[in-house]
Design a protein around this motif. Structure first.
Motif, short mmCIF file in Angstrom:
data_model
loop_
_atom_site.label_atom_id
_atom_site.label_comp_id
_atom_site.label_asym_id
_atom_site.label_seq_id
_atom_site.Cartn_x
_atom_site.Cartn_y
_atom_site.Cartn_z
N PHE A 116 -11.00 16.21 14.56
CA PHE A 116 -11.47 17.09 15.40
C PHE A 116 -10.09 18.01 15.81
O PHE A 116 -9.06 17.33 16.31
CB PHE A 116 -11.99 16.36 16.66
N ASP A 117 -10.11 19.05 15.61
CA ASP A 117 -9.20 19.99 16.00
C ASP A 117 -9.22 20.93 17.24
O ASP A 117 -8.39 21.71 17.44
CB ASP A 117 -9.11 21.14 14.82
N GLY A 118 -10.54 20.60 17.92
CA GLY A 118 -10.43 21.03 19.32
C GLY A 118 -11.46 22.00 19.15
O GLY A 118 -12.34 22.43 20.15
N LYS A 119 -12.09 22.61 17.88
CA LYS A 119 -13.32 23.19 17.74
C LYS A 119 -14.17 22.70 16.77
O LYS A 119 -15.53 22.70 16.84
CB LYS A 119 -12.83 24.64 17.48
N ASN A 120 -13.86 22.12 15.55
CA ASN A 120 -14.75 21.66 14.53
C ASN A 120 -14.59 20.31 14.25
O ASN A 120 -13.29 19.67 14.42
CB ASN A 120 -14.61 22.60 13.28
N PHE A 121 -15.32 19.59 13.57
CA PHE A 121 -15.21 18.19 13.29
C PHE A 121 -15.14 18.25 11.51
O PHE A 121 -16.06 18.77 11.05
CB PHE A 121 -16.38 17.60 13.43
N TYR A 122 -14.21 17.50 10.83
CA TYR A 122 -14.01 17.44 9.56
C TYR A 122 -14.08 16.21 9.05
O TYR A 122 -13.37 15.41 9.69
CB TYR A 122 -12.75 18.19 9.16
N PRO A 123 -14.76 15.74 8.08
CA PRO A 123 -15.04 14.48 7.52
C PRO A 123 -13.71 13.89 6.85
O PRO A 123 -13.12 14.71 6.08
CB PRO A 123 -16.36 14.23 6.84
N VAL A 124 -13.14 12.48 7.19
CA VAL A 124 -12.03 11.95 6.51
C VAL A 124 -12.74 11.22 5.62
O VAL A 124 -13.43 10.16 5.91
CB VAL A 124 -11.61 11.12 7.65
N LEU A 125 -12.57 11.77 4.17
CA LEU A 125 -13.22 10.86 3.23
C LEU A 125 -12.46 9.49 2.74
O LEU A 125 -11.25 9.75 2.61
CB LEU A 125 -13.17 11.74 1.96
N LEU A 169 -7.41 13.02 3.33
CA LEU A 169 -7.68 14.03 4.74
C LEU A 169 -8.24 15.25 4.45
O LEU A 169 -7.94 15.72 3.32
CB LEU A 169 -6.32 14.03 5.31
N PRO A 170 -8.91 15.82 5.60
CA PRO A 170 -9.34 17.14 5.28
C PRO A 170 -8.47 18.22 4.91
O PRO A 170 -7.08 17.89 5.43
CB PRO A 170 -9.93 17.60 6.79
N ASP A 171 -8.49 19.16 4.16
CA ASP A 171 -7.50 19.98 3.62
C ASP A 171 -7.03 20.97 4.87
O ASP A 171 -5.82 21.28 4.79
CB ASP A 171 -8.19 21.20 2.80
N GLU A 172 -7.91 21.06 5.88
CA GLU A 172 -7.40 21.89 7.20
C GLU A 172 -6.34 21.15 7.92
O GLU A 172 -5.53 21.68 8.22
CB GLU A 172 -8.66 21.98 7.94
N LEU A 173 -6.43 19.80 7.83
CA LEU A 173 -5.33 19.01 8.41
C LEU A 173 -4.18 18.78 7.58
O LEU A 173 -3.21 19.09 8.20
CB LEU A 173 -5.79 17.48 8.71
N MET A 174 -4.28 18.68 6.32
CA MET A 174 -3.40 18.69 5.38
C MET A 174 -2.23 19.68 5.37
O MET A 174 -0.98 19.82 5.52
CB MET A 174 -3.56 18.41 3.89
N LYS A 175 -3.03 21.02 5.75
CA LYS A 175 -2.22 22.11 5.88
C LYS A 175 -1.09 22.16 7.00
O LYS A 175 -0.01 22.73 7.05
CB LYS A 175 -3.26 23.44 6.01
N ILE A 176 -1.56 21.72 8.21
CA ILE A 176 -0.71 21.63 9.33
C ILE A 176 0.27 20.22 9.30
O ILE A 176 1.27 20.44 10.08
CB ILE A 176 -1.58 21.79 10.85
#
Length: 334
Positions: free
Chosen positions: A306-315, A325-332
């Motif tokens: 959870f980034d404060g706005k959306n939920f992304y699945p951890v596969l 890890l979600p691509d969105e998390l990997m980027k940061i």
């Protein structure tokens, strides 16, 4: 002392996550023991619970409530025909009644159950008054709540109830919060009230979050991993607080948080630590899988970022020792 059933299920959970080392297991065990203290009913033997359910079944037979859908493993049943005690499709929770029985001698359980259903019949008049308010949205909206169920529950209610698929792992269903039970709000009310489905969902969510008073409690289970746990064995809507994380947590860390809703008892959250993200996830997966396996009312062993706005699945695939890890998390993180 942990029950044999508790220890057995714990071993099942750990056997699935064989890539955890002994130190991790011991630390997660300490946390689970803390949770066990908070919820004594979770450690009761299957024999005790089966005895309780048999008493409930016998009493239902006595009062001629015989057509119902059993969900006794999850501590509730759904009424399937009109009777003197419940409306059709009413979900009758048993967790509070079971907790009351556990605080009394077993010789008193039968009378406790009998008294409970007697009070249900008496309160039926009160529930009729509440249901009469559903002639309009303005008078009925205060009784709407939002409850989280596992995703496969959608197959049972998709044609009749108002819900949204929040993630691939769980759905949110609009229910009517009655004094002794809850029942799903029929889709027919969308047309009857001339109110959009979205407005009904938002009202139910708002009502639920305003009434959820539980707070997170922190547990440290390793040098890098601490988890925040929000639990309740009395509030069946506690998991809906997953939509109130920004307020409940105060502020999110730089890299967000991992979130899980293993069962209807509550929510598990942990901060994302860049330096130990993979090992932290392994520990978290063991804990979440245990709570999911233990139940009752299992929801999902999925973990989300959870980034404060959306939920992304951890596969994650434990058998192959893979965590993605979600691509969105990997980027940061990079």
């Amino acid at each position: 002392m942990l029950s044999l059933e508790f220890e057995k299920n714990l071993e099942v959970a750990f056997s699935i996550y064989t890539f955890q080392d002994g130190i991790m297991k011991k630390k997660i065990l300490l946390l689970l023991m803390s949770l066990f203290i908070l919820f004594s009913s979770a450690a009761q033997s299957a024999k005790d619970y089966n005895a309780f359910i048999n008493i409930v079944k016998n009493e239902l037979k006595e009062i001629h409530v015989q057509n119902y859908e059993e969900h006794f493993k999850e501590q509730y049943f759904i009424v399937k025909e009109e009777n003197d005690y419940f409306d059709v499709e009413t979900e009758v929770g048993l967790s509070n009644l079971y907790s009351i029985c556990l605080q009394s001698d077993k010789s008193q359980w039968k009378s406790i159950v009998k008294n409970y259903f007697s009070k249900v019949k008496i309160s039926r008049d009160e529930e009729k008054v509440i249901m009469s308010k559903f002639e309009s949205f303005e008078t009925g909206k205060d009784y709407l709540k939002l409850r989280i169920y596992p995703a496969d529950y959608k197959d049972k209610i998709s044609d009749s109830s108002i819900f949204e698929a929040a993630t691939d792992a769980y759905i949110c269903v609009v229910v009517i919060d009655l004094p002794t039970a809850v029942k799903s709000l029929s889709k027919n009310y969308i047309e009857k009230w001339n109110v959009s489905e979205k407005a009904i969902l938002e009202t139910a969510k708002k009502n639920t979050l305003e009434n959820n008073k539980e707070e997170f409690e922190d547990f440290e289970i390793s040098e890098t991993l601490s988890v925040s746990v929000m639990l309740s064995d009395t509030n069946i809507f506690v998991t809906t607080s997953v939509f109130d994380l920004n307020r409940k947590l105060g502020s999110l860390p730089e890299y967000g948080v991992f979130v899980a809703i293993p069962n209807r008892y509550g929510i598990i959250v942990t901060n994302v630590n860049k330096e130990s993200v993979n090992s932290d996830l392994v520990e978290l997966m063991g804990l979440v899988n245990y709570m999911y396996t233990q139940g009752p009312g299992s929801i999902t062993n999925s973990i989300y970022w959870f980034d404060g706005k959306n939920f992304y699945p951890v596969l994650h695939t434990p058998s192959k020792r893979i965590i993605k890890l979600p691509d969105e998390l990997m980027k940061i993180l990079n």
